[in-house]
Design an enzyme around this catalytic site. Structure first.
Site, short mmCIF file in Angstrom:
data_model
loop_
_atom_site.label_atom_id
_atom_site.label_comp_id
_atom_site.label_asym_id
_atom_site.label_seq_id
_atom_site.Cartn_x
_atom_site.Cartn_y
_atom_site.Cartn_z
N GLU A 1 0.72 -1.32 0.07
CA GLU A 1 -0.14 0.28 -0.12
C GLU A 1 0.89 1.27 -0.06
O GLU A 1 2.04 1.30 0.17
CB GLU A 1 -0.87 0.12 1.15
CG GLU A 1 -2.28 -0.62 1.25
CD GLU A 1 -3.31 0.31 0.46
OE1 GLU A 1 -2.72 1.46 0.05
OE2 GLU A 1 -4.52 -0.02 0.27
N ASN B 1 -10.78 5.23 1.88
CA ASN B 1 -9.70 5.18 0.85
C ASN B 1 -9.82 6.16 -0.39
O ASN B 1 -10.65 7.14 -0.10
CB ASN B 1 -10.04 3.84 0.03
CG ASN B 1 -9.24 2.44 0.47
OD1 ASN B 1 -8.03 2.81 0.74
ND2 ASN B 1 -9.70 1.62 0.67
N ASP C 1 -10.01 2.01 -4.50
CA ASP C 1 -8.78 1.89 -3.37
C ASP C 1 -8.07 2.98 -3.61
O ASP C 1 -8.56 4.31 -3.66
CB ASP C 1 -8.16 0.51 -3.29
CG ASP C 1 -7.40 0.26 -2.23
OD1 ASP C 1 -7.09 1.08 -1.32
OD2 ASP C 1 -6.90 -0.93 -1.81
C1 BGC Z 1 -7.58 -1.90 2.96
C2 BGC Z 1 -7.75 -3.08 2.65
C3 BGC Z 1 -8.97 -3.46 2.05
C4 BGC Z 1 -8.84 -2.94 0.70
C5 BGC Z 1 -10.33 -2.94 0.12
C6 BGC Z 1 -7.58 -1.23 1.44
O1 BGC Z 1 -7.23 0.05 1.61
O2 BGC Z 1 -6.10 -1.39 3.60
O3 BGC Z 1 -7.75 -3.79 3.98
O4 BGC Z 1 -9.00 -4.91 2.10
O5 BGC Z 1 -8.64 -1.57 0.87
O6 BGC Z 1 -11.24 -2.64 0.76
CA CA Z 2 -6.14 1.84 0.30
#
Ligand code: BGC
Ligand code: CA
Length: 290
Positions: free
Chosen positions: A14, A144, A196
């Site tokens: 990430e 996100n 995301d």
């Molecule tokens: C999170 C994950 C999650 C994903 C999809 C990411 O930003 O850190 O834990 O599974 O988003 O929702």
């Molecule tokens: Ca993310």
């Protein structure tokens, strides 16, 4: 076309982050509690183990990082060592943690939280600056997609399970946030997966990783789908523009949640990918106290 940049097997890669001053790419593995760095000049890749899970990082104007760890927001040095806790995590650390975040053009840190089970909207989007952590948005399940338009007039944010990216009017001078406006709906664009992490390029396009959607979508500043770049893995997580010309797009990916058969079909899951693009990105703002 994306290529494999580093064939890693990250559980939850990430938050790629390009440091234009040092010409280095940083990113994290949330689940493995790791801070990674890559120097394109020497091709050296380094990993630092952290003592708790990490949701996002941003560069600090005076060196090192500000990081959203499970216990709260911390200042870290350039090697990922804890220097000082800036704010405690005000939420239940047993069920939730910090997730996606970045700095705005005035140097404030924005970071959201999420329910780790991804079911309850108990998270928030927070803004941290100079000792004050303020909840700016409530009822978030998985925070996100945080990004800003190049002119600083809009803040973009997604609550992933809703498959919608919202847009707020934003005043970068005061930090004031307007009400949420529905901006992009993955349903309306016929896109699979969940919004995301994101990054905005210098022309104001919003590039968004489609988690469980196997690609990166680029949207115009008025929220229309411009194109979709596929990846050979289902779970891209976030994007950063890097290298000298800010024209290399780096994408982190995740192995988490994939069954054996899915991993056999997508063995590159967890790798770092890259692709050259036409329009350069923007230098990432750093956290500044004043
Ligand atoms: C999170 C994950 C999650 C994903 C999809 C990411 O930003 O850190 O834990 O599974 O988003 O929702
Ligand atoms: Ca993310």
């Amino acid at each position: 076309m994306f290529k494999v940049h580093l064939p890693l097997q990250m559980a939850l890669g990430e938050c790629p982050l390009w440091d234009a001053e040092r010409q280095r790419l940083y990113w994290i593995d949330i689940r493995a509690a790791q801070l990674h760095r890559f120097d394109p000049a020497s091709e050296a890749h380094g990993v630092v183990a952290l003592d708790e899970s990490i949701g996002c990082i941003a560069l600090h104007a005076e060196g090192g990082f500000v990081a959203a760890l499970r216990s709260g927001l911390w200042r870290l040095d350039a090697h990922g060592r804890k220097l000082q806790r800036l704010a405690a995590n005000p939420e239940d650390q047993a069920t939730g943690r910090f997730n996606d975040g970045r700095c705005d053009g005035a140097g404030r840190l924005w970071a959201g939280t999420m329910d780790e089970a991804e079911r309850t909207p108990c998270g928030h989007l927070y803004c941290y600056h100079a000792g004050r952590l303020v909840a700016m948005k409530a009822n978030v399940t998985v925070s996100n997609g945080l990004a800003f338009s190049p002119d600083g007039r809009y803040l973009y944010h997604a609550d992933s399970p809703r498959r919608v990216i919202e847009r707020h009017r934003f005043d970068v001078a005061s930090g004031e946030l307007g009400p949420a406006e529905r901006w992009i709906s993955l349903d309306d664009c016929n896109l699979a997966g969940f919004p995301d992490g994101a990054a905005v390029d210098s022309a104001g396009h919003y590039w968004c990783a489609l988690y469980a959607g196997g690609g990166v979508a680029r949207f115009t500043p008025d929220g229309r789908l411009a194109d979709l770049h596929r990846l050979p893995v289902p779970n891209p997580t976030m994007i950063a523009f890097g290298d000298r010309d800010l024209r290399t797009l780096y994408v982190t990916t995740a192995r988490q949640g994939l069954e054996e058969t899915a991993l056999a079909r997508a063995p590159l899951s967890g790798a770092l990918f890259s692709m050259r693009v036409e329009v350069p990105g923007l230098e990432e703002p750093r956290y500044r106290e004043t």
